[in-house]
Enzyme design. Structure first.
Site, PDB file in Angstrom:
ATOM      1  N   ASP A  25      64.436  39.264  31.266  1.00  0.00           N
ATOM      2  CA  ASP A  25      63.292  39.336  30.362  1.00  0.00           C
ATOM      3  C   ASP A  25      62.433  40.543  30.726  1.00  0.00           C
ATOM      4  O   ASP A  25      62.454  41.018  31.857  1.00  0.00           O
ATOM      5  CB  ASP A  25      62.468  38.047  30.467  1.00  0.00           C
ATOM      6  CG  ASP A  25      61.647  37.771  29.220  1.00  0.00           C
ATOM      7  OD1 ASP A  25      61.937  38.343  28.156  1.00  0.00           O
ATOM      8  OD2 ASP A  25      60.712  36.955  29.305  1.00  0.00           O
ATOM      9  N   GLU A  26      61.667  41.015  29.763  1.00  0.00           N
ATOM     10  CA  GLU A  26      60.783  42.185  29.945  1.00  0.00           C
ATOM     11  C   GLU A  26      61.574  43.398  30.432  1.00  0.00           C
ATOM     12  O   GLU A  26      61.161  44.141  31.313  1.00  0.00           O
ATOM     13  CB  GLU A  26      59.629  41.858  30.905  1.00  0.00           C
ATOM     14  CG  GLU A  26      58.798  40.656  30.505  1.00  0.00           C
ATOM     15  CD  GLU A  26      58.103  40.782  29.152  1.00  0.00           C
ATOM     16  OE1 GLU A  26      58.046  41.900  28.589  1.00  0.00           O
ATOM     17  OE2 GLU A  26      57.614  39.757  28.655  1.00  0.00           O
ATOM     18  N   ALA A  27      62.741  43.609  29.830  1.00  0.00           N
ATOM     19  CA  ALA A  27      63.653  44.676  30.250  1.00  0.00           C
ATOM     20  C   ALA A  27      63.091  46.074  30.034  1.00  0.00           C
ATOM     21  O   ALA A  27      63.593  47.037  30.619  1.00  0.00           O
ATOM     22  CB  ALA A  27      64.984  44.525  29.525  1.00  0.00           C
ATOM     23  N   GLN A  28      62.056  46.200  29.224  1.00  0.00           N
ATOM     24  CA  GLN A  28      61.452  47.521  29.020  1.00  0.00           C
ATOM     25  C   GLN A  28      60.910  48.085  30.327  1.00  0.00           C
ATOM     26  O   GLN A  28      60.789  49.292  30.484  1.00  0.00           O
ATOM     27  CB  GLN A  28      60.337  47.474  27.961  1.00  0.00           C
ATOM     28  CG  GLN A  28      59.073  46.748  28.362  1.00  0.00           C
ATOM     29  CD  GLN A  28      59.105  45.251  28.072  1.00  0.00           C
ATOM     30  OE1 GLN A  28      60.123  44.717  27.646  1.00  0.00           O
ATOM     31  NE2 GLN A  28      57.982  44.587  28.288  1.00  0.00           N
ATOM     32  N   ASN A  38      55.958  39.287  20.027  1.00  0.00           N
ATOM     33  CA  ASN A  38      55.922  38.009  19.302  1.00  0.00           C
ATOM     34  C   ASN A  38      57.101  37.777  18.367  1.00  0.00           C
ATOM     35  O   ASN A  38      56.975  37.065  17.377  1.00  0.00           O
ATOM     36  CB  ASN A  38      54.606  37.865  18.526  1.00  0.00           C
ATOM     37  CG  ASN A  38      53.415  37.906  19.442  1.00  0.00           C
ATOM     38  OD1 ASN A  38      53.481  37.428  20.561  1.00  0.00           O
ATOM     39  ND2 ASN A  38      52.331  38.491  18.975  1.00  0.00           N
ATOM     40  N   HIS A  68      51.563  50.093   8.694  1.00  0.00           N
ATOM     41  CA  HIS A  68      50.297  49.510   9.141  1.00  0.00           C
ATOM     42  C   HIS A  68      49.932  49.940  10.561  1.00  0.00           C
ATOM     43  O   HIS A  68      48.749  49.998  10.915  1.00  0.00           O
ATOM     44  CB  HIS A  68      50.329  47.982   8.996  1.00  0.00           C
ATOM     45  CG  HIS A  68      50.155  47.566   7.576  1.00  0.00           C
ATOM     46  ND1 HIS A  68      51.158  46.970   6.846  1.00  0.00           N
ATOM     47  CD2 HIS A  68      49.103  47.717   6.727  1.00  0.00           C
ATOM     48  CE1 HIS A  68      50.729  46.750   5.614  1.00  0.00           C
ATOM     49  NE2 HIS A  68      49.484  47.193   5.521  1.00  0.00           N
ATOM     50  N   LYS A 126      61.649  36.914  21.773  1.00  0.00           N
ATOM     51  CA  LYS A 126      62.646  37.398  22.732  1.00  0.00           C
ATOM     52  C   LYS A 126      62.844  36.417  23.880  1.00  0.00           C
ATOM     53  O   LYS A 126      63.978  36.068  24.221  1.00  0.00           O
ATOM     54  CB  LYS A 126      62.237  38.776  23.271  1.00  0.00           C
ATOM     55  CG  LYS A 126      62.193  39.861  22.220  1.00  0.00           C
ATOM     56  CD  LYS A 126      61.714  41.186  22.760  1.00  0.00           C
ATOM     57  CE  LYS A 126      60.297  41.187  23.269  1.00  0.00           C
ATOM     58  NZ  LYS A 126      59.262  40.916  22.266  1.00  0.00           N
ATOM     59  N   CYS A 142      55.428  41.781   9.860  1.00  0.00           N
ATOM     60  CA  CYS A 142      54.059  42.278   9.765  1.00  0.00           C
ATOM     61  C   CYS A 142      53.299  41.365   8.795  1.00  0.00           C
ATOM     62  O   CYS A 142      53.909  40.629   8.018  1.00  0.00           O
ATOM     63  CB  CYS A 142      54.104  43.713   9.221  1.00  0.00           C
ATOM     64  SG  CYS A 142      52.498  44.507   8.971  1.00  0.00           S
TER      65      CYS A 142
END
Length: 195
Positions: free
Chosen positions: A87-90, A12, A185, A15, A145
């Site tokens: 996108d979503e390169a992970q 969120n 957190h 990106k 956060c």
């Protein structure tokens, strides 16, 4: 001179929004880009990069075993590409990141990758690990956060506030499954078992 870029963040952070803005900027200048998204990501239908703020653009997809050098080389032969936006390169494999580096070095086409750095357990994704090692330029995209600190971690929940400690690394989801938090957190929620 082309470069391999990795823009990373927690969930969120915007990106996909940034990726779509970059594609729009290139298009305004009459330059051709090639958009790719992980085949695993089917949240908004197959073949689209979609931002949480509602903008969307058609894209091609890449699978986990696909040879991205060959895929992009074929596209370069069809069109005069200046940039590939991923996108979503992970979810790239280490081999695919090395293929992208070859695209930059041998085809002189810029590669801009956008993705998560770590999973919900605080571990690097394979694609992110390789991009952190090989990218010419790293860019952190910041989000916050609930306490106001930089959110660098992602919690996975069951959708009702219970924090998930175990499970598959590659689980597609959005706000119903993930919460971006600071490291403090993240640790506290994992210990407590809830957000």
């Amino acid at each position: 001179m082309a470069k391999l870029y990795f823009s990373y963040a927690a969930m969120n952070a915007g990106k996909s929004t940034l990726l779509l803005q970059v594609a729009h900027n290139y298009a305004e200048q009459g330059m051709k880009t090639y958009l790719l998204n992980a085949a695993l990501d089917d949240r908004h239908g197959s073949g689209y990069i979609t931002s949480r703020i509602g903008i969307q653009k058609a894209c091609d997809r890449y699978g986990p075993q696909e040879d991205l050098f060959s895929k992009i080389q074929d596209k370069v032969q069809e069109e005069d590409l200046v940039c590939v936006l991923i996108d979503e390169a992970q979810w790239l494999s280490g081999a695919q990141v090395r293929q992208l580096a070859r695209v930059v070095d041998e085809l002189d086409v810029a590669i801009m990758c956008y993705g998560l750095r770590t999973d919900f357990q605080g571990e690097l994704f394979p694609g992110s690990q390789s991009l952190l090692a090989l990218a010419d330029e790293l860019r952190e995209i910041r989000t916050v956060c609930h306490c106001g600190r930089n959110a660098v971690m992602t919690l996975r929940t069951d959708g009702q506030g219970t924090v998930m400690i175990d499970g598959p690394q590659n689980q597609v989801g959005g706000n119903e499954s993930y919460v971006s938090v600071c490291r403090r957190h993240w640790s506290q929620a994992r210990e407590k078992g809830s957000v």
